[in-house]
Every structure is written in C-alpha cells, then in structure tokens.
Design a protein around this motif. Structure first.
Motif, mmCIF file in Angstrom:
data_model
loop_
_atom_site.group_PDB
_atom_site.id
_atom_site.type_symbol
_atom_site.label_atom_id
_atom_site.label_comp_id
_atom_site.label_asym_id
_atom_site.label_seq_id
_atom_site.Cartn_x
_atom_site.Cartn_y
_atom_site.Cartn_z
ATOM 1 N N PRO A 81 32.005 37.373 42.506
ATOM 2 C CA PRO A 81 30.894 38.124 41.567
ATOM 3 C C PRO A 81 31.271 39.500 40.673
ATOM 4 O O PRO A 81 30.607 39.896 39.993
ATOM 5 C CB PRO A 81 29.670 38.114 42.442
ATOM 6 N N SER A 82 32.542 40.051 41.512
ATOM 7 C CA SER A 82 32.818 41.304 40.848
ATOM 8 C C SER A 82 34.203 41.554 41.211
ATOM 9 O O SER A 82 34.735 40.858 42.141
ATOM 10 C CB SER A 82 31.763 42.453 41.527
ATOM 11 N N MET A 83 34.824 42.672 40.484
ATOM 12 C CA MET A 83 36.116 43.127 41.081
ATOM 13 C C MET A 83 36.371 43.624 42.248
ATOM 14 O O MET A 83 37.231 43.376 42.737
ATOM 15 C CB MET A 83 36.697 44.056 39.796
ATOM 16 N N PHE A 84 34.962 44.257 42.592
ATOM 17 C CA PHE A 84 35.088 44.780 43.810
ATOM 18 C C PHE A 84 35.122 43.608 45.023
ATOM 19 O O PHE A 84 36.073 43.854 45.956
ATOM 20 C CB PHE A 84 33.871 45.563 44.027
ATOM 21 N N ALA A 85 34.532 42.511 44.810
ATOM 22 C CA ALA A 85 34.386 41.540 45.619
ATOM 23 C C ALA A 85 35.955 40.753 45.498
ATOM 24 O O ALA A 85 36.457 40.337 46.621
ATOM 25 C CB ALA A 85 33.357 40.495 45.356
ATOM 26 N N THR A 86 36.567 40.889 44.400
ATOM 27 C CA THR A 86 38.297 40.184 44.020
ATOM 28 C C THR A 86 38.819 41.156 45.092
ATOM 29 O O THR A 86 39.749 40.522 45.787
ATOM 30 C CB THR A 86 38.365 40.166 42.940
ATOM 31 N N VAL A 122 35.407 41.409 35.361
ATOM 32 C CA VAL A 122 34.428 40.171 35.605
ATOM 33 C C VAL A 122 33.160 40.385 34.618
ATOM 34 O O VAL A 122 32.955 41.388 34.785
ATOM 35 C CB VAL A 122 33.942 39.852 37.240
ATOM 36 N N ALA A 123 32.712 39.401 34.157
ATOM 37 C CA ALA A 123 31.602 39.202 33.364
ATOM 38 C C ALA A 123 30.473 39.980 33.724
ATOM 39 O O ALA A 123 30.254 39.471 35.170
ATOM 40 C CB ALA A 123 31.203 37.762 32.676
ATOM 41 N N GLY A 124 29.814 40.953 33.343
ATOM 42 C CA GLY A 124 28.618 41.756 33.885
ATOM 43 C C GLY A 124 29.078 42.916 34.536
ATOM 44 O O GLY A 124 28.101 43.759 34.647
ATOM 45 N N GLY A 125 30.375 43.149 34.776
ATOM 46 C CA GLY A 125 30.967 44.449 35.082
ATOM 47 C C GLY A 125 31.886 44.969 34.333
ATOM 48 O O GLY A 125 32.311 44.501 33.122
ATOM 49 N N ASP A 126 32.426 46.167 34.574
ATOM 50 C CA ASP A 126 33.295 46.948 33.699
ATOM 51 C C ASP A 126 34.795 46.663 34.061
ATOM 52 O O ASP A 126 35.129 46.045 35.250
ATOM 53 C CB ASP A 126 33.041 48.492 34.008
ATOM 54 N N THR A 127 35.852 47.297 33.520
ATOM 55 C CA THR A 127 37.060 47.194 34.050
ATOM 56 C C THR A 127 37.279 48.057 34.970
ATOM 57 O O THR A 127 36.685 49.201 35.315
ATOM 58 C CB THR A 127 38.044 47.824 32.792
ATOM 59 N N ARG A 128 37.991 47.393 36.046
ATOM 60 C CA ARG A 128 38.334 48.230 37.360
ATOM 61 C C ARG A 128 39.672 47.956 37.812
ATOM 62 O O ARG A 128 40.292 46.807 37.681
ATOM 63 C CB ARG A 128 37.309 47.640 38.515
ATOM 64 N N MET A 129 40.346 48.872 38.579
ATOM 65 C CA MET A 129 41.555 48.686 39.168
ATOM 66 C C MET A 129 41.743 49.379 40.549
ATOM 67 O O MET A 129 41.102 50.415 40.710
ATOM 68 C CB MET A 129 42.432 49.472 38.041
ATOM 69 N N PHE A 130 42.322 48.609 41.296
ATOM 70 C CA PHE A 130 42.455 48.944 42.658
ATOM 71 C C PHE A 130 43.927 48.972 43.186
ATOM 72 O O PHE A 130 44.682 48.076 42.653
ATOM 73 C CB PHE A 130 41.569 47.916 43.568
ATOM 74 N N LEU A 131 44.124 49.879 44.063
ATOM 75 C CA LEU A 131 45.223 49.519 44.857
ATOM 76 C C LEU A 131 45.240 49.259 46.379
ATOM 77 O O LEU A 131 44.332 49.837 47.242
ATOM 78 C CB LEU A 131 46.024 51.255 44.958
ATOM 79 N N ILE A 132 45.855 48.224 46.708
ATOM 80 C CA ILE A 132 45.842 47.410 47.941
ATOM 81 C C ILE A 132 46.920 47.653 48.999
ATOM 82 O O ILE A 132 47.839 47.183 48.655
ATOM 83 C CB ILE A 132 45.285 46.026 47.645
ATOM 84 N N TYR A 133 46.367 48.195 50.071
ATOM 85 C CA TYR A 133 47.530 48.682 50.832
ATOM 86 C C TYR A 133 47.871 47.371 52.002
ATOM 87 O O TYR A 133 46.843 46.276 52.068
ATOM 88 C CB TYR A 133 46.867 49.740 51.764
#
Length: 244
Positions: A81-86, A122-133
């Motif tokens: 549902p979101s980039m955070f969930a991704t 993801v539609a409905g959200g903003d562009t987001r970027m994450f660093l995954i350890y």
C-alpha cells in the motif's frame, strides 16, 4: 565491490550503479545491480544492490517469485500500500535470506551481507527513498540526508556533499553523478563500467529516462576530462604556502 547512488530531488529520484563484480583479480565480470518494477499509473519501484552477489540475487529472485499469481505470499512489492510497506517487505526478505544462508554455521552472517537502496512512488503517496541494511532495518532519505550511497562510496561522496542541491535539474544531477562515479572509477579498480542510470519524474508512476554509459561514451569522456582539467586549474589558482 560496488558503487551505487540514489538522489532524492524536488523533481523526483535519480539512480546510478556500476556493474563490476569480482572474486579475485582473474575473475572479473559485469552484473546488473539496478532492478526496476512498474505498474504504470500505480507504482514504480527501483532497487540498487551492493554486497554478496549470491545474497543480492536471491533477494531479487524471491521478490520476483512472489509477484507470480501462483505464489500465496501477500502482498508482493507490486501490491504493497505504500513505499514504507515496500521497504518493510524488502527488509524482511533481506533478513530471511541472510539468516538462511548463515544457518549452516560455516561462515558468519557478515559473509552474506548485502545493502540496498530502494526508491520509487506508489499512487497516493510521495516519492520516497530508503537505505536497507543487512539486518533488514532501514532509514529514509530526508531534507537533511537527501542521498544514499552503498558500496565503495568514500571517493565519490565529497563531490555529492559539496555540489548536490535538491532543486537541481535531472541534467545537472546526471553531471554530478558522473563526476562522483569518475572519481570512484579513477581511485578503485573494483568499481567499473558499464554504469546504469535511471530517472524517475515525480508523480509519473512509470519508468523515466534510462541510459547505460560505456567507457567510450562521448558525454562521459567530456565530463571526465573536463573535471580533471578543472581540478588542475583550481589547484593552480590556490595561493602557495610561504616558508619564511
């Protein structure tokens, strides 16, 4: 070794990665380290990888397997549902792969370590970027921390720190990335061509401009040679130290 960069701009996101992988000086090859998935009008997700090649490829393979209709894992990265969930899903997958690989007891988890940059919208959200350890946890790019690097980052970081600004154009950002990569390529033989670049324009929800730079690319050569010349000129204009 690897060098990958993700930039978070006002206009969207930019990604660049090298493709060199080696297991010794006599075993060098090229492997793509940038992966993208899209559902036009709904989402664009891009993943950059660094670390143990078997680990990174297994993570990507598992993510793609879970997109198939016959797989019962829900949601896949195409349904989150979101980039955070991704980012949570990718982090869980990284953690599972490293734990499984290290359960044999012959090597520590560090031998299977891998780090990722995840970005998109993801539609409905903003562009987001994450660093995954490697542990599966992650941090997000912010106004104060607007870009991420993974792999052999120390040579290219000073360029980004000094010249990056979030309102720069994609064309300016391309020039900045190439200078950063050129500094890394010049300093470390474990990072090498081709270089993959991708642009994601905010709210496009589809792939943007993509390019693969080869060593003889005319624009790259102009940037590399021009940067070397500019550094020499800048150095010569600095005042000499006086030994009195």
């Amino acid at each position: 070794m690897t060098y990958c960069v993700g930039l978070k701009l006002d206009r969207g996101l930019m990604f660049m990665s090298d493709t060199r992988t080696n297991a010794g000086v006599d075993n060098v090859s090229s492997v793509r380290k940038m992966y993208s998935w899209e559902k036009p009008g709904d989402r664009l997700i891009t993943l950059l990888s660094a670390g143990n090649l078997a680990t990174t490829q297994t993570v990507v393979s598992i993510l793609e397997e879970h997109m198939k209709p016959v797989d019962d894992r829900s949601p896949s990265i195409m349904d989150t549902p979101s980039m955070f969930a991704t980012a949570q899903l990718v982090g869980e997958t990284v953690r599972e792969v490293i734990k499984t690989a290290s359960d044999g007891g012959l090597q520590s988890e560090a031998a299977f370590s891998a780090t990722f940059i995840l970005g998109g919208q993801v539609a409905g959200g903003d562009t987001r970027m994450f660093l995954i350890y490697p542990e599966g946890n992650f941090i997000e790019a912010t106004q104060d921390n607007p870009f991420f690097q993974i792999g052999e980052h120390k040579y290219g970081k000073p360029i980004l720190v000094r010249a990056f600004h979030k309102d720069m154009s994609f064309e300016e950002a391309t020039k900045l990335l190439l200078v950063s990569f050129d500094s890394t390529l010049t300093s470390n033989l474990s990072v090498g061509f081709p270089l993959d670049m991708q642009v994601y324009r905010r709210d496009a929800l589809a792939r943007g401009f993509e390019k693969r730079f080869l060593p003889d690319d005319s624009y790259y050569r102009r940037i590399s040679e021009g940067w070397s010349d500019a550094l020499r000129v800048a150095f010569e204009t600095l005042p000499d130290f006086e030994m009195n």
